[in-house]
Design an enzyme around this catalytic site. Structure first.
Site, mmCIF file in Angstrom:
data_model
loop_
_atom_site.group_PDB
_atom_site.id
_atom_site.type_symbol
_atom_site.label_atom_id
_atom_site.label_comp_id
_atom_site.label_asym_id
_atom_site.label_seq_id
_atom_site.Cartn_x
_atom_site.Cartn_y
_atom_site.Cartn_z
ATOM 1 N N CYS A 170 0.854 -1.183 0.000
ATOM 2 C CA CYS A 170 0.000 0.000 0.000
ATOM 3 C C CYS A 170 0.891 1.234 0.000
ATOM 4 O O CYS A 170 1.693 1.412 0.927
ATOM 5 C CB CYS A 170 -0.876 -0.022 1.255
ATOM 6 S SG CYS A 170 -1.870 1.464 1.481
ATOM 7 N N CYS B 114 -0.958 3.590 -6.560
ATOM 8 C CA CYS B 114 -1.808 2.976 -5.534
ATOM 9 C C CYS B 114 -1.991 1.549 -6.004
ATOM 10 O O CYS B 114 -2.256 1.312 -7.199
ATOM 11 C CB CYS B 114 -3.153 3.686 -5.452
ATOM 12 S SG CYS B 114 -4.413 2.778 -4.533
#
Ligand code: DGL
Length: 273
Positions: free
Chosen positions: A75, A189
């Site tokens: 992440c 992302c």
């Protein structure tokens, strides 16, 4: 028999599955456990200090449950803010995921790079320092897409995509300057590679999209090689388990989505926000 490395992959939601898929290809023998802090999803809108505290607490609990040899923070929003704190708090080696600005600067021909990420990641000092260090000679268009991670999750759960909404989320990274236009877009992302084909459909012109997952998988394999492995432990979740931090993620379409990405078993470690 050789010992299997036990790897914990962590994200706020389903995005880290794109990294898990690459790690599974790189190390088919590895014992993989995936954890999604779905109680805290999406991370993109959290305040920095609150998010660091949340991540350090959640990872601490997950380390107790999984006893991993290596933790992959799959992440960008978490890695760009909490990696230093995590390394200070826990002894286990961490592999982070940060926007692939360095490879983008090496690949661009026009010198115009788009970085698609969460609003959190684009506001981070860490991201700005990657640009100053590796892409100082490029025009870098940073865009915090408010809804893209949620659109990716909806797709993985089998819902359709509103292409107009998608277009509005990605359009700002496609820019022309002095007759040159964006030719590389960093998927900053881990959710976004789930949408690459859809983004290609709404993009105003073709570009190279950079998904960092294969590079993260190679880095994970290198770290595993340097790490003394803990060995089998019957008390930890089995290979192919997804851990959720809220029961609200246990709807059947969510569990089916994890199943299709290699995590057919699930367990709850209840960590309300
Ligand atoms: N997958 C995450 C990332 O790489 C974040 C998505 C979110 O929680 O907003 O940044």
């Amino acid at each position: 028999m050789t010992t299997q490395p036990r790897i914990l992959l962590f994200d706020s939601g389903m995005g880290g599955l794109t990294v898990a898929r690459a790690v599974a290809r790189q190390m088919p023998e590895a014992h993989l456990v995936y954890a999604a802090d779905n109680a805290g999803f999406p991370y993109g809108a959290w305040k920095e200090r609150d998010l660091v505290g949340r991540i350090v607490m959640v990872i601490g609990r997950l380390i107790e449950v999984v006893k991993p040899d290596v933790v992959v923070i799959a992440c960008n929003t978490a890695s760009t803010i909490a990696l230093a704190e995590l390394r200070a708090a826990y002894k286990v080696p961490f592999v982070g995921t940060v926007p692939a600005i360095k490879p983008a600067a090496a690949q661009t021909k026009t010198g115009v790079i788009g970085v698609l990420a969460t609003p959190g990641t684009v506001s981070r000092e860490y991201t700005h320092s990657l640009i100053h260090t590796f892409a100082y000679h490029c025009k870098v268009i940073l865009h915090g897409a408010p809804r893209l991670a949620e659109i990716a999750e909806r797709k993985l759960k089998g819902h359709g995509i509103d292409l107009d909404e998608l277009k509005a989320e990605v359009a700002p990274v496609f820019r022309k300057r002095d007759g040159k236009q964006t030719d590389v877009v960093v998927l900053g992302c881990t959710h976004y590679p789930l949408l690459t084909e859809d983004i290609q459909k709404v993009a105003p012109w073709p570009v190279t999209y950079i998904d960092p997952a294969p590079a993260i998988a190679r880095r994970t394999a290198d770290i595993v090689e340097e790490t003394p492995l803990k060995g089998p432990d019957p008390s930890v979740p089995e290979h192919g388990t997804v851990i959720l931090t809220s029961a609200r993620g246990s709807a059947s379409e969510t569990l089916a989505a994890y199943g299709t990405m290699g995590f057919p078993k699930h367990m709850l470690v209840d960590l309300p926000v």
